[in-house]
Design an enzyme around this catalytic site. Structure first.
Site, PDB file in Angstrom:
ATOM      1  N   ASP A   1     105.362  19.235  51.457  1.00 26.48           N
ATOM      2  CA  ASP A   1     105.988  17.927  51.652  1.00 26.48           C
ATOM      3  C   ASP A   1     104.938  17.027  52.315  1.00 26.48           C
ATOM      4  O   ASP A   1     104.078  16.467  51.645  1.00 26.48           O
ATOM      5  CB  ASP A   1     107.239  18.141  52.515  1.00 26.48           C
ATOM      6  CG  ASP A   1     108.059  16.878  52.729  1.00 26.48           C
ATOM      7  OD1 ASP A   1     107.510  15.783  52.611  1.00 26.48           O
ATOM      8  OD2 ASP A   1     109.256  16.991  53.023  1.00 26.48           O
TER       9      ASP A   1
ATOM     10  N   GLY B   1     110.438  30.557  53.617  1.00 25.70           N
ATOM     11  CA  GLY B   1     110.690  29.977  52.296  1.00 25.70           C
ATOM     12  C   GLY B   1     109.973  30.612  51.124  1.00 25.70           C
ATOM     13  O   GLY B   1     110.468  30.594  50.008  1.00 25.70           O
TER      14      GLY B   1
ATOM     15  N   ASP C   1     115.798  26.285  51.999  1.00 24.11           N
ATOM     16  CA  ASP C   1     117.100  26.234  52.657  1.00 24.11           C
ATOM     17  C   ASP C   1     117.446  24.857  53.177  1.00 24.11           C
ATOM     18  O   ASP C   1     116.583  24.013  53.381  1.00 24.11           O
ATOM     19  CB  ASP C   1     117.103  27.177  53.860  1.00 24.11           C
ATOM     20  CG  ASP C   1     116.233  26.643  54.998  1.00 24.11           C
ATOM     21  OD1 ASP C   1     115.050  26.345  54.752  1.00 24.11           O
ATOM     22  OD2 ASP C   1     116.749  26.490  56.129  1.00 24.11           O
TER      23      ASP C   1
ATOM     24  N   GLU D   1     103.001  29.123  49.382  1.00 25.16           N
ATOM     25  CA  GLU D   1     104.069  28.264  49.908  1.00 25.16           C
ATOM     26  C   GLU D   1     105.137  28.013  48.859  1.00 25.16           C
ATOM     27  O   GLU D   1     104.868  28.067  47.657  1.00 25.16           O
ATOM     28  CB  GLU D   1     103.470  26.911  50.330  1.00 25.16           C
ATOM     29  CG  GLU D   1     103.304  26.740  51.821  1.00 25.16           C
ATOM     30  CD  GLU D   1     104.602  26.612  52.588  1.00 25.16           C
ATOM     31  OE1 GLU D   1     105.643  27.150  52.153  1.00 25.16           O
ATOM     32  OE2 GLU D   1     104.587  25.970  53.647  1.00 25.16           O
ATOM     33  N   ASP D   2     106.333  27.703  49.316  1.00 22.93           N
ATOM     34  CA  ASP D   2     107.392  27.281  48.402  1.00 22.93           C
ATOM     35  C   ASP D   2     107.223  25.818  48.026  1.00 22.93           C
ATOM     36  O   ASP D   2     107.315  25.435  46.871  1.00 22.93           O
ATOM     37  CB  ASP D   2     108.776  27.526  49.031  1.00 22.93           C
ATOM     38  CG  ASP D   2     108.864  27.059  50.482  1.00 22.93           C
ATOM     39  OD1 ASP D   2     107.893  26.490  51.008  1.00 22.93           O
ATOM     40  OD2 ASP D   2     109.924  27.273  51.099  1.00 22.93           O
TER      41      ASP D   2
ATOM     42  N   GLY E   1     102.559  18.145  54.221  1.00 23.84           N
ATOM     43  CA  GLY E   1     101.316  18.908  54.328  1.00 23.84           C
ATOM     44  C   GLY E   1     100.955  19.270  55.765  1.00 23.84           C
ATOM     45  O   GLY E   1      99.957  19.927  56.003  1.00 23.84           O
TER      46      GLY E   1
ATOM     47  N   LYS F   1     105.490  17.529  46.784  1.00 22.42           N
ATOM     48  CA  LYS F   1     105.960  16.136  46.808  1.00 22.42           C
ATOM     49  C   LYS F   1     104.714  15.266  46.951  1.00 22.42           C
ATOM     50  O   LYS F   1     104.338  14.863  48.059  1.00 22.42           O
ATOM     51  CB  LYS F   1     106.927  15.914  47.978  1.00 22.42           C
ATOM     52  CG  LYS F   1     108.194  16.776  47.913  1.00 22.42           C
ATOM     53  CD  LYS F   1     109.123  16.483  49.092  1.00 22.42           C
ATOM     54  CE  LYS F   1     110.233  17.522  49.207  1.00 22.42           C
ATOM     55  NZ  LYS F   1     111.039  17.376  50.435  1.00 22.42           N
TER      56      LYS F   1
HETATM   57  P1  IMP Z   1     105.382  20.053  55.308  1.00 24.37           P
HETATM   58  O1  IMP Z   1     104.766  20.587  56.547  1.00 24.37           O
HETATM   59  O2  IMP Z   1     105.996  18.692  55.507  1.00 24.37           O
HETATM   60  O3  IMP Z   1     104.459  20.066  54.116  1.00 24.37           O
HETATM   61  O4  IMP Z   1     106.623  20.960  54.968  1.00 24.37           O
HETATM   62  C1  IMP Z   1     106.467  22.227  54.474  1.00 24.37           C
HETATM   63  C2  IMP Z   1     107.616  23.146  54.777  1.00 24.37           C
HETATM   64  O5  IMP Z   1     108.834  22.425  55.016  1.00 24.37           O
HETATM   65  C3  IMP Z   1     107.888  24.030  53.580  1.00 24.37           C
HETATM   66  O6  IMP Z   1     107.274  25.266  53.751  1.00 24.37           O
HETATM   67  C4  IMP Z   1     109.385  24.176  53.578  1.00 24.37           C
HETATM   68  O7  IMP Z   1     109.728  25.306  54.337  1.00 24.37           O
HETATM   69  C5  IMP Z   1     109.891  22.964  54.270  1.00 24.37           C
HETATM   70  N1  IMP Z   1     110.348  21.947  53.295  1.00 24.37           N
HETATM   71  C6  IMP Z   1     109.694  20.857  52.871  1.00 24.37           C
HETATM   72  N2  IMP Z   1     110.410  20.144  51.980  1.00 24.37           N
HETATM   73  C7  IMP Z   1     111.569  20.827  51.832  1.00 24.37           C
HETATM   74  C8  IMP Z   1     112.738  20.620  51.006  1.00 24.37           C
HETATM   75  O8  IMP Z   1     112.862  19.646  50.222  1.00 24.37           O
HETATM   76  N3  IMP Z   1     113.714  21.552  51.119  1.00 24.37           N
HETATM   77  C9  IMP Z   1     113.626  22.622  51.949  1.00 24.37           C
HETATM   78  N4  IMP Z   1     112.554  22.870  52.716  1.00 24.37           N
HETATM   79  C10 IMP Z   1     111.529  21.975  52.656  1.00 24.37           C
HETATM   80 MG    MG Z   2     108.152  27.022  54.091  1.00 18.42          MG
END
Ligand code: IMP
Ligand code: MG
Length: 182
Positions: A108, A50, A164, A104-105, A110, A136
């Site tokens: 969410d 991402g 994506d 990171e992109d 974390g 978020k």
């Molecule tokens: P986390 O581990 O929940 O913080 O998620 C992080 C990863 O999930 C990011 O690097 C994204 O690749 C993916 N991600 C989280 N939210 C979204 C979204 O709304 N759209 C697309 N990819 C997401």
């Molecule tokens: Mg990612």
């Protein structure tokens, strides 16, 4: 923004954050790195897949000397965080005693970065920072310090600018959000 809705697989997405706003946010993040690391070198560690767009636009605005590396780490399947990270490709640079910034992109839950930060701390970098374009906050709840955070968004699923939905949408220059069912 007047772009029409887009269709990816079975879902419809509508415009959410325009490329101009993204560009401004990236420039601000780059300027802060330029100030914080003036006269020093940094390693920017992009999280594939991402973060490729964030990283490429970020480095164009950097004046500090930087190395670029990537790790491939995945915690998402479809629209859900699995909460279990999987490292598919490791960093190739030696991180010991270096200033490392994870790029990171979006953050969410974390979970991805919680796991990745623990793995990378094992390489004993001089400093280990985190940069994200989107966050978020409501879901993340400040689980760890985010040094460089771009735009805070609601708990919604977004695509575009590297992000994506099941593999599609990464190439889109603006960010789109899942359309509310009507
Ligand atoms: P986390 O581990 O929940 O913080 O998620 C992080 C990863 O999930 C990011 O690097 C994204 O690749 C993916 N991600 C989280 N939210 C979204 C979204 O709304 N759209 C697309 N990819 C997401
Ligand atoms: Mg990612």
């Amino acid at each position: 923004m007047n772009e029409p809705e887009i269709q990816l697989h079975d879902k419809t997405f509508v415009p959410y954050i325009h490329r101009e706003e993204i560009s401004q946010a990236i420039k601000k993040l780059a300027n802060r790195i330029n100030e914080d690391f003036e006269g020093q070198e940094v390693i920017l560690l992009g999280i594939l897949d991402g973060a490729f767009m964030v990283l490429s636009d970020l480095v164009k605005n950097l004046s500090v000397n930087c190395y670029i590396d990537f790790v491939k780490f995945k915690s998402y399947v479809g629209q859900q965080s699995t909460g279990k990270g999987k490292q598919l490709l490791g960093a190739s640079l030696d991180l010991k005693d270096k200033n490392v910034i994870i790029v990171e992109d979006i953050i969410d839950t974390g979970h991805t970065l919680t796991e990745l930060r623990a793995v990378l701390a094992g390489f004993q970098p001089k400093s280990l920072g985190v940069l994200t374009l989107l966050i978020k906050e409501e879901v993340f709840k400040n689980k760890f310090p985010v040094n460089y955070s771009g735009i805070s968004i609601d708990n919604k699923f977004v695509v575009g600018y590297g992000m994506d939905y099941d593999g599609l949408g990464r190439h889109i220059p603006d960010i789109y959000v899942l359309k509310d069912p009507s």
